[in-house]
Design a protein around this motif. Sequence first.
Motif, PDB file in Angstrom:
ATOM      1  N   PRO A  25      37.150  50.274  41.895  1.00  0.00           N
ATOM      2  CA  PRO A  25      37.555  49.133  41.083  1.00  0.00           C
ATOM      3  C   PRO A  25      39.070  48.903  41.142  1.00  0.00           C
ATOM      4  O   PRO A  25      39.838  49.836  41.258  1.00  0.00           O
ATOM      5  CB  PRO A  25      37.132  49.536  39.671  1.00  0.00           C
ATOM      6  N   TYR A  26      39.469  47.622  41.066  1.00  0.00           N
ATOM      7  CA  TYR A  26      40.882  47.279  41.024  1.00  0.00           C
ATOM      8  C   TYR A  26      41.046  45.946  40.309  1.00  0.00           C
ATOM      9  O   TYR A  26      40.095  45.191  40.132  1.00  0.00           O
ATOM     10  CB  TYR A  26      41.494  47.215  42.429  1.00  0.00           C
ATOM     11  N   THR A  27      42.283  45.697  39.885  1.00  0.00           N
ATOM     12  CA  THR A  27      42.656  44.420  39.279  1.00  0.00           C
ATOM     13  C   THR A  27      43.890  43.917  40.007  1.00  0.00           C
ATOM     14  O   THR A  27      44.841  44.668  40.212  1.00  0.00           O
ATOM     15  CB  THR A  27      42.969  44.565  37.775  1.00  0.00           C
ATOM     16  N   ILE A  28      43.858  42.653  40.411  1.00  0.00           N
ATOM     17  CA  ILE A  28      45.032  42.010  40.996  1.00  0.00           C
ATOM     18  C   ILE A  28      45.558  41.037  39.950  1.00  0.00           C
ATOM     19  O   ILE A  28      44.806  40.198  39.428  1.00  0.00           O
ATOM     20  CB  ILE A  28      44.696  41.270  42.298  1.00  0.00           C
ATOM     21  N   GLU A  29      46.839  41.157  39.626  1.00  0.00           N
ATOM     22  CA  GLU A  29      47.482  40.279  38.652  1.00  0.00           C
ATOM     23  C   GLU A  29      48.600  39.505  39.327  1.00  0.00           C
ATOM     24  O   GLU A  29      49.299  40.040  40.187  1.00  0.00           O
ATOM     25  CB  GLU A  29      48.130  41.089  37.520  1.00  0.00           C
ATOM     26  N   THR A  30      48.758  38.268  38.914  1.00  0.00           N
ATOM     27  CA  THR A  30      49.941  37.501  39.289  1.00  0.00           C
ATOM     28  C   THR A  30      50.225  36.508  38.190  1.00  0.00           C
ATOM     29  O   THR A  30      49.319  36.080  37.461  1.00  0.00           O
ATOM     30  CB  THR A  30      49.787  36.782  40.645  1.00  0.00           C
ATOM     31  N   GLU A  31      51.480  36.175  38.041  1.00  0.00           N
ATOM     32  CA  GLU A  31      51.873  35.120  37.112  1.00  0.00           C
ATOM     33  C   GLU A  31      52.530  34.043  37.959  1.00  0.00           C
ATOM     34  O   GLU A  31      53.439  34.347  38.742  1.00  0.00           O
ATOM     35  CB  GLU A  31      52.845  35.660  36.064  1.00  0.00           C
ATOM     36  N   ALA A  32      52.039  32.814  37.834  1.00  0.00           N
ATOM     37  CA  ALA A  32      52.510  31.769  38.737  1.00  0.00           C
ATOM     38  C   ALA A  32      52.513  30.415  38.048  1.00  0.00           C
ATOM     39  O   ALA A  32      51.835  30.211  37.038  1.00  0.00           O
ATOM     40  CB  ALA A  32      51.613  31.706  39.974  1.00  0.00           C
ATOM     41  N   ASN A  69      39.580  40.999  38.309  1.00  0.00           N
ATOM     42  CA  ASN A  69      39.090  42.358  38.179  1.00  0.00           C
ATOM     43  C   ASN A  69      37.836  42.515  39.036  1.00  0.00           C
ATOM     44  O   ASN A  69      36.903  41.726  38.903  1.00  0.00           O
ATOM     45  CB  ASN A  69      38.790  42.666  36.712  1.00  0.00           C
ATOM     46  N   VAL A  70      37.848  43.520  39.916  1.00  0.00           N
ATOM     47  CA  VAL A  70      36.730  43.761  40.832  1.00  0.00           C
ATOM     48  C   VAL A  70      36.167  45.154  40.564  1.00  0.00           C
ATOM     49  O   VAL A  70      36.912  46.137  40.569  1.00  0.00           O
ATOM     50  CB  VAL A  70      37.194  43.654  42.299  1.00  0.00           C
ATOM     51  N   LYS A  71      34.861  45.226  40.322  1.00  0.00           N
ATOM     52  CA  LYS A  71      34.204  46.510  40.068  1.00  0.00           C
ATOM     53  C   LYS A  71      33.406  46.940  41.304  1.00  0.00           C
ATOM     54  O   LYS A  71      33.098  46.128  42.175  1.00  0.00           O
ATOM     55  CB  LYS A  71      33.284  46.399  38.859  1.00  0.00           C
ATOM     56  N   VAL A  72      33.062  48.201  41.357  1.00  0.00           N
ATOM     57  CA  VAL A  72      32.361  48.781  42.503  1.00  0.00           C
ATOM     58  C   VAL A  72      31.039  48.078  42.778  1.00  0.00           C
ATOM     59  O   VAL A  72      30.642  47.907  43.933  1.00  0.00           O
ATOM     60  CB  VAL A  72      32.132  50.300  42.271  1.00  0.00           C
ATOM     61  N   ASN A  73      30.343  47.604  41.742  1.00  0.00           N
ATOM     62  CA  ASN A  73      29.038  46.955  41.919  1.00  0.00           C
ATOM     63  C   ASN A  73      29.144  45.490  42.332  1.00  0.00           C
ATOM     64  O   ASN A  73      28.142  44.801  42.442  1.00  0.00           O
ATOM     65  CB  ASN A  73      28.200  47.084  40.652  1.00  0.00           C
ATOM     66  N   GLY A  74      30.372  44.987  42.543  1.00  0.00           N
ATOM     67  CA  GLY A  74      30.557  43.600  42.963  1.00  0.00           C
ATOM     68  C   GLY A  74      30.806  42.632  41.828  1.00  0.00           C
ATOM     69  O   GLY A  74      30.962  41.434  42.072  1.00  0.00           O
ATOM     70  N   ASP A  75      30.856  43.109  40.579  1.00  0.00           N
ATOM     71  CA  ASP A  75      31.198  42.223  39.466  1.00  0.00           C
ATOM     72  C   ASP A  75      32.659  41.820  39.592  1.00  0.00           C
ATOM     73  O   ASP A  75      33.546  42.680  39.722  1.00  0.00           O
ATOM     74  CB  ASP A  75      30.980  42.911  38.116  1.00  0.00           C
ATOM     75  N   ILE A  76      32.909  40.519  39.561  1.00  0.00           N
ATOM     76  CA  ILE A  76      34.258  39.963  39.659  1.00  0.00           C
ATOM     77  C   ILE A  76      34.497  39.139  38.403  1.00  0.00           C
ATOM     78  O   ILE A  76      33.727  38.228  38.099  1.00  0.00           O
ATOM     79  CB  ILE A  76      34.412  39.075  40.913  1.00  0.00           C
ATOM     80  N   THR A  77      35.560  39.477  37.666  1.00  0.00           N
ATOM     81  CA  THR A  77      35.925  38.756  36.448  1.00  0.00           C
ATOM     82  C   THR A  77      37.287  38.115  36.661  1.00  0.00           C
ATOM     83  O   THR A  77      38.227  38.784  37.108  1.00  0.00           O
ATOM     84  CB  THR A  77      35.980  39.704  35.234  1.00  0.00           C
ATOM     85  N   VAL A  78      37.396  36.824  36.340  1.00  0.00           N
ATOM     86  CA  VAL A  78      38.660  36.095  36.460  1.00  0.00           C
ATOM     87  C   VAL A  78      39.152  35.773  35.056  1.00  0.00           C
ATOM     88  O   VAL A  78      38.408  35.222  34.244  1.00  0.00           O
ATOM     89  CB  VAL A  78      38.489  34.795  37.272  1.00  0.00           C
ATOM     90  N   LYS A  79      40.421  36.123  34.797  1.00  0.00           N
ATOM     91  CA  LYS A  79      41.052  35.822  33.513  1.00  0.00           C
ATOM     92  C   LYS A  79      42.265  34.935  33.751  1.00  0.00           C
ATOM     93  O   LYS A  79      42.979  35.098  34.737  1.00  0.00           O
ATOM     94  CB  LYS A  79      41.520  37.091  32.808  1.00  0.00           C
ATOM     95  N   ALA A  80      42.504  34.018  32.808  1.00  0.00           N
ATOM     96  CA  ALA A  80      43.713  33.198  32.783  1.00  0.00           C
ATOM     97  C   ALA A  80      44.415  33.518  31.471  1.00  0.00           C
ATOM     98  O   ALA A  80      43.901  33.199  30.392  1.00  0.00           O
ATOM     99  CB  ALA A  80      43.387  31.718  32.870  1.00  0.00           C
ATOM    100  N   SER A  81      45.576  34.190  31.558  1.00  0.00           N
ATOM    101  CA  SER A  81      46.343  34.603  30.382  1.00  0.00           C
ATOM    102  C   SER A  81      45.459  35.280  29.345  1.00  0.00           C
ATOM    103  O   SER A  81      45.421  34.883  28.176  1.00  0.00           O
ATOM    104  CB  SER A  81      47.105  33.418  29.801  1.00  0.00           C
TER     105      SER A  81
END
Length: 165
Positions: free
Chosen positions: A13-20, A113-125
């Motif tokens: 699992p990993y999370t990629i963050e950016t502020e743009a 946010n990406v989990k091992v089972n393929g769940d992808i969650t997108v957050k805005a602020s």
Amino acid sequence: VIVSPKIPSKPAPYTIETEAKIRTSRQDGDSYGIIFGASTDGQKCPANDFSTCFEHYYEMLARYRITDGDSWMEFRLVSVGGHDENNQAIETELIGWTKVDQDPDGFVEWDVNVKVNGDITVKASDDVVGRANDSKYINNPFFGLIARSGTNGASEVKFDFYEVK
């Protein structure tokens, strides 16, 4: 334009963050985003001829919209399974264009946010704005940022930071 450190990311699992944000003057369709779960075709990023440096990947794209004086931000998530002879992405839509409740003229912090089972969650602020499940490419190691102009010319995007954790 895709900018990538071409350094392998950590496995899920990993999370990629950016502020743009899209700087003035904003035009309808100007966009930016996060590329992740990418495999490389060996080219430098960005490729000198504006072809891709990635073969298979996910793209979370945030887009500025303005119509009749009303402006907003929206996003989508697609998986890209390759490119056609004109270097256009062959996409599978995971989350269609979705309006987000964020200031279209300000910074938005995006978390994917990406989990091992393929769940992808997108957050805005910190607000969850979308969820998908797809595990085809999550173990591909590369990621990057993308800036794309709308139909009216050049776009200026300011990325305050990005982090993979």
